[in-house]
Write an enzyme that holds these catalytic residues in place. Structure first.
Site, short mmCIF file in Angstrom:
data_model
loop_
_atom_site.label_atom_id
_atom_site.label_comp_id
_atom_site.label_asym_id
_atom_site.label_seq_id
_atom_site.Cartn_x
_atom_site.Cartn_y
_atom_site.Cartn_z
N LYS A 114 0.86 -1.18 0.00
CA LYS A 114 0.00 0.00 0.00
C LYS A 114 0.89 1.24 0.00
CE LYS A 114 -3.91 1.79 2.77
NZ LYS A 114 -4.74 1.49 3.97
N SER A 189 -9.42 1.05 3.16
CA SER A 189 -8.67 1.86 2.22
C SER A 189 -7.56 1.10 1.49
CB SER A 189 -8.05 3.05 2.97
OG SER A 189 -7.16 2.60 4.00
N SER A 213 -9.70 -1.23 7.21
CA SER A 213 -9.05 -0.98 5.93
C SER A 213 -8.23 -2.14 5.39
CB SER A 213 -8.16 0.27 6.02
OG SER A 213 -8.96 1.43 6.05
#
Length: 528
Positions: A114, A189, A213
């Site tokens: 990420k 996310s 997330s």
């Protein structure tokens, strides 16, 4: 230079020339990586049936094929940046293996990160055009540990900008799409990491979880995702959302792969004082408890409040109820906990993101940005530091996130009475969950990871089920539970007491091995 070191370098160079020149190594024969996880690739590498260079090449080939629009599909759009040195790193690790040196189970395994994990050799953007030139001087602690373990950083993945919501859209990366239905959200996310792993752009990846997330995108992409106990793994060098809630952990296609990544990353880090709690709480190896009979005799409490009543929620409820029945058939004793209004009420009042974000982001930027880029830093005082105020003033943020950032500039100083009340509600939540688990003799609590299937792009997505773990700091594991009638993935979540990851992984493993719900998406098939 010492003679022994010179000999080693010359030997490695000679082997590299031989290695690259051999037909087996130089072969461009495609390697079908669809459906293969980290543990599978480890076996192939150990048996010399494939090289890391071949793996990198195949994952990049799949990314090129399915990342952008193709064959009537809009494309997954999960990747922000590909590591241009990935092939060179693969060659170096292949040489090490040929010389008889293995760094462990992750040696030569490509993974994705990420793009809020600091990387010394790639920008770390948090998905924002405003931070497209942010180049940290060092790796985040978990990235360094992964590299030391032999993992290859293949790419940085998209996220909901600044990790601030759950549909994974950003000004730099655009809208990531769910490979099981590219008209729907991937969750967030950490949606870029999840979509990339699901689509076969990498066998595993790393995300962050402040309130769902990791787990929400795991559920929406038919993956396993672990939110570790707050304090199990370092957050140093990771862009924060809320320091008292943030965790960082793995997403993968199997429990065993999660264990392998956790073995490489968990543990104390002086750069993150919260990990002091991990001392003496890390097992010798998270794989050691993974047995197919691990649900036998376990007591699992069904958290009734996390099962909604809307038509969309009923679709998810049915799949998760079937999963719970499977756990019972595997020997677990299932206890219906009934309504828990005090726990639900405290969870609804314990979110500290709004309070901590500006303070924690500015602290991170002071170290990782170091005042660069100066064109951004000078927008607002102090003119030599990058701050949230600079980012908001730049306007270089996706519109929905930009409005939130502007609202959060000049947040009230901490502590203050409203914030202290949220911390008090967190403590009430922790106490309530602990009492619920201990009074009922539970090994875990179970509920839908997210209480409705992936929603169409452009619509909203429910996320309330993330609160129990997210706001308490307790660990939670999402495991594939199957699919709705429309073919949309559903996840089942197991929550436990702090540092109960070995038990959660063991129970998840028994369920996973008995049900085998993991299935690659049809929209990103094997390449010819």
């Amino acid at each position: 230079m010492p003679v022994r070191r010179l000999v080693a370098i010359l030997l490695a160079a000679s082997l590299l020339v031989t290695l690259v020149a051999t037909p087996a190594y130089a072969s461009r024969t495609p390697v079908d990586v669809v459906g293969l996880g980290v543990a599978d690739l480890r076996v192939l590498l150990d048996q010399r049936k494939v090289t890391s260079l071949q793996l990198v090449g195949e994952y990049l080939r799949r990314t090129a094929a399915y990342e952008n629009a193709y064959a009537g599909q809009p494309g997954v759009n999960a990747v922000i940046a590909v590591n241009p040195r990935a092939r060179a790193e693969a060659v170096r690790l292949d040489v090490e293996r040929r010389l008889g040196h293995s760094r462990g189970p992750l040696h030569g395994i490509p993974i994705v990160l990420k793009d809020n994990y600091d990387t010394r050799d790639l920008p770390t953007t948090s998905g924002s055009v405003a931070l497209r030139d942010l180049r940290p001087d060092r790796d985040a602690t978990q990235v360094r540990r992964l590299r030391d373990a032999g993992a290859i950083i293949l790419a940085k993945t998209n996220l909901h900008e600044f990790a601030i919501s759950i549909t994974t859209i950003s000004s730099l990366g655009g809208q990531t799409r769910n490979p099981y239905d590219q008209g729907r959200h991937p969750g967030g996310s950490s949606g870029g990491t999840a979509a990339a792993v699901a689509a076969g752009f990498a066998p595993a990846g790393m995300g962050t979880d402040t309130c769902g997330s990791i787990r929400i995108p795991a559920a929406h992409n038919n993956l396993v995702g672990l939110r570790p106990t707050l304090g199990l793994s370092s957050r140093a060098g990771i862009a924060p959302l809320a320091g008292t809630q943030d965790t960082a952990g793995p997403l993968a296609s199997s429990i065993r792969d999660i264990a392998l990544l956790l073995d490489a990353t968990a543990g104390y880090d002086p750069a993150d004082p919260v990990t002091e709690a991990a001392k003496g709480r890390i097992p010798a190896g998270y794989q050691s408890t993974l047995r197919p009979d691990s649900l036998r005799g376990k007591r699992i409490g069904v958290f009734t409040d996390n099962f909604g009543g809307s038509p969309a929620e009923q679709l998810t409820n049915g799949v998760v109820r079937a999963a719970i029945a499977d756990m019972a058939a595997l020997g677990a004793q299932v206890i219906e906990l009934g309504r828990q209004p005090e726990v639900v009420d405290s969870a609804a009042k314990a979110n500290r993101v709004r309070d901590e974000f500006e303070r924690d982001l500015n602290g991170y930027l002071a170290g990782s940005a170091g005042g660069r880029p100066s064109s951004l830093a000078r927008l607002e005082p102090p003119r030599d530091e990058v701050t949230l105020a600079d980012i908001a003033t730049s306007g270089q943020v996706t519109p929905t996130v930009l409005s939130t950032l502007r609202d959060w500039v000049a947040s009230p100083p901490l502590p203050n009475p409203a914030y202290q009340e949220k911390l008090r509600q967190r403590d009430i939540l922790r106490t309530g969950l602990t009492a619920l688990i201990t009074a009922n003799g539970l090994d875990g609590i179970v509920y839908p990871t997210v209480n409705e299937p992936p929603t169409p792009i452009g619509t909203t997505q429910s996320y309330a089920n993330c609160r129990l773990a997210g706001y308490s700091g307790f660990p939670a594991l999402s495991v594939p539970a199957g699919f709705t009638a429309a073919g949309l993935p559903v996840g089942v979540e197991l929550l436990g007491l702090p540092f109960s990851e070995p038990d959660l992984l063991a129970m998840g493993y028994a369920y996973e091995q008995a049900t085998r719900h993991r299935m690659p998406p049809a929209s990103t098939p094997p390449l010819r």
